[in-house]
Design an enzyme around this catalytic site. Structure first.
Site, mmCIF file in Angstrom:
data_model
loop_
_atom_site.group_PDB
_atom_site.id
_atom_site.type_symbol
_atom_site.label_atom_id
_atom_site.label_comp_id
_atom_site.label_asym_id
_atom_site.label_seq_id
_atom_site.Cartn_x
_atom_site.Cartn_y
_atom_site.Cartn_z
ATOM 1 N N ARG A 65 0.821 -1.209 0.000
ATOM 2 C CA ARG A 65 0.000 0.000 0.000
ATOM 3 C C ARG A 65 0.856 1.261 0.000
ATOM 4 N NH1 ARG A 65 -5.217 0.330 0.824
ATOM 5 N NH2 ARG A 65 -5.230 -1.862 1.411
ATOM 6 N N ASP A 140 -10.062 0.658 -6.614
ATOM 7 C CA ASP A 140 -10.353 0.197 -5.258
ATOM 8 C C ASP A 140 -10.309 -1.331 -5.182
ATOM 9 O OD1 ASP A 140 -10.933 0.633 -2.547
ATOM 10 O OD2 ASP A 140 -13.080 0.413 -2.857
ATOM 11 N N LEU A 164 -10.269 13.528 -1.229
ATOM 12 C CA LEU A 164 -9.743 14.431 -2.242
ATOM 13 C C LEU A 164 -10.722 15.575 -2.491
ATOM 14 C CD1 LEU A 164 -7.181 14.351 -4.197
ATOM 15 C CD2 LEU A 164 -8.869 13.864 -5.976
ATOM 16 N N CYS A 197 -10.535 26.973 6.712
ATOM 17 C CA CYS A 197 -11.871 26.363 6.755
ATOM 18 C C CYS A 197 -11.861 25.094 7.600
ATOM 19 C CB CYS A 197 -12.327 26.032 5.333
ATOM 20 S SG CYS A 197 -13.953 25.234 5.250
ATOM 21 N N CYS A 200 -15.815 20.813 7.424
ATOM 22 C CA CYS A 200 -15.916 19.351 7.431
ATOM 23 C C CYS A 200 -15.632 18.794 8.817
ATOM 24 C CB CYS A 200 -14.970 18.741 6.402
ATOM 25 S SG CYS A 200 -13.224 19.103 6.648
ATOM 26 N N SER A 224 -19.374 6.017 8.055
ATOM 27 C CA SER A 224 -19.228 5.166 6.881
ATOM 28 C C SER A 224 -18.605 3.825 7.254
ATOM 29 C CB SER A 224 -18.380 5.864 5.816
ATOM 30 O OG SER A 224 -19.096 6.940 5.247
ATOM 31 N N LYS A 231 -18.506 -5.254 11.089
ATOM 32 C CA LYS A 231 -19.359 -6.425 10.968
ATOM 33 C C LYS A 231 -20.153 -6.744 12.224
ATOM 34 C CE LYS A 231 -16.363 -8.595 7.525
ATOM 35 N NZ LYS A 231 -15.517 -9.769 7.174
ATOM 36 N N ASP A 250 -22.452 11.554 4.349
ATOM 37 C CA ASP A 250 -21.978 12.601 3.436
ATOM 38 C C ASP A 250 -21.692 13.926 4.135
ATOM 39 O OD1 ASP A 250 -22.094 11.112 1.024
ATOM 40 O OD2 ASP A 250 -24.267 11.380 0.975
ATOM 41 N N CYS A 256 -18.377 20.962 2.172
ATOM 42 C CA CYS A 256 -17.163 21.534 1.590
ATOM 43 C C CYS A 256 -17.516 22.704 0.668
ATOM 44 C CB CYS A 256 -16.404 20.463 0.805
ATOM 45 S SG CYS A 256 -14.896 21.081 0.016
#
Length: 384
Positions: A65, A140, A164, A197, A200, A224, A231, A250, A256
């Protein structure tokens, strides 16, 4: 470098990017098959602190990774690709509909893996045939650090929410990559334009984003992660904070300010499917058996999570609804074959039932035949 070779490299790069645009890819750029040591250091810190939760595969693939050349030693350049999935509506509107389930924008259309991979593979085949280069496509599907590579290539920058951010597409961009043996001139990285800022950071409902430590996330607290990857039973201390979010979240993306430059996705496959244009009723979602779940979410990323985890999320949302009239939808799941679902149903029932006598009656009736320790514990644990 010889001038002729440089001209040839630039011409090949231009051809690749022009072809990507012609194939309907919204963004494409080039970077070297390399990531700086700072990326590996941040990844190591994330894993060593256990912030990846139960996603053991992240730790198991740490070396691959952190370095694209470990994943594929032959890689020289990487084409980073983006496909916009910007919503044409307020993505947070469903949060006010407490009897309905809020589904993340990215999961309201078809599975983006299939949509983006199809175009990426077509581009890769063209590169192989036309430019005589070896290629590998990732969407992914392998231990690839997609966001650092995209930022390094100039598609955007890593926002404080760790996703991103693009000046053209805001926070709504799916990512994919083509690794190639071809040497291509890299694009410059995009500057960090978050400034002071912190919208978020303030928007995160569970504290997964710490305002004191921006650009980092604790997946164990992320909605998320909890509703998709996790699980087991959702930690009790976090359940009330999930609200009616039944799949993903979201909040940090939607606030943003760069989203003001984003347009609604032009890709029909990524637009919200009819069943999810309006947030679906929680009572209907709670009634899904495995066959109905698979039929409803065929072709959707939601299907990969599985019926039991999804209905678990729905029951948590029902418990947060403040609607005792929805108790019948909860009660039928007390006898569900899945202990994961039964446990969430117990929690929701206790949250919505105003009468302690009624709860005691239900508890005595169901505990008599309950063998799962987690479900038994839900009947007696302090209610959060």
């Amino acid at each position: 470098m010889h001038d002729g070779r440089l001209v040839d490299m630039v011409a090949r790069k231009t051809a690749v990017l022009d072809r990507a645009a012609a194939m309907g890819l919204d963004a494409a750029a080039v970077t070297r098959a390399h990531l700086p040591e700072s990326v590996r250091r941040d990844l190591g810190l994330f894993l060593d602190q256990g912030r990846h939760g139960t996603m053991a595969w992240m730790a198991e693939t740490r070396d691959r990774r952190g370095d694209p050349r470990v994943l594929w030693p032959g890689a020289v350049s990487i084409i980073t690709l983006g496909l916009t999935y910007g919503p044409g509506h307020d993505p947070l509107a469903p949060l006010a509909q407490r009897d309905r389930g809020a589904v993340s924008v990215y999961a309201r259309g078809r599975d983006y893996h299939d949509v983006l991979k199809k175009r990426a593979k077509a581009l890769a085949r063209w590169m192989h045939a036309t430019l005589e280069t070896d290629v590998k496509v990732f969407v992914d599907t392998a231990p690839v650090m997609e966001k650092p590579l995209a930022a390094q290539s100039g598609l955007g920058w890593a926002g404080k929410h760790t996703n991103l951010v693009s000046r053209r597409f805001g926070s709504w961009l799916f990512l994919g990559e083509i690794f190639t043996t071809l040497a291509l001139p890299p694009d410059p990285p995009e500057a960090d334009r978050c400034g002071s800022c912190r919208r978020c950071l303030d928007a995160c409902p569970t504290g997964a984003l710490d305002p004191a430590d921006p650009y980092r996330i604790d997946a164990r607290l992320c909605v998320s992660y909890l509703t998709i990857e996790h699980k087991g039973p959702i930690p009790r201390a976090l359940r009330a904070r999930l609200g009616n979010r039944v799949y993903g979240c979201d909040d940090c993306l939607a606030v943003c300010p760069w989203n003001r430059f984003a347009r609604a996705t032009p890709h029909e496959a990524l637009a919200a499917r009819p069943a999810l244009v309006a947030a679906p009723r929680l009572a209907d979602l709670a009634a899904l058996d495995d066959a109905a779940f698979r039929a409803l979410f065929s072709g959707s990323p939601i299907k990969r999570t599985g019926r039991d985890r999804f209905v678990r999320n729905v029951l948590i949302a029902l418990g947060n609804s403040g609607r005792p009239d929805l108790l019948p939808a909860v009660a039928v799941r007390l006898a569900d074959p899945s202990p994961l679902v039964r446990g969430a149903a117990v929690w929701a029932l206790r949250r919505l039932t105003p009468s302690r006598t009624s709860i005691a009656r239900d508890r005595d009736r169901h505990l008599a035949g309950e063998t799962d320790p987690d479900v038994r514990d839900e009947w007696t644990a302090p209610l959060s």
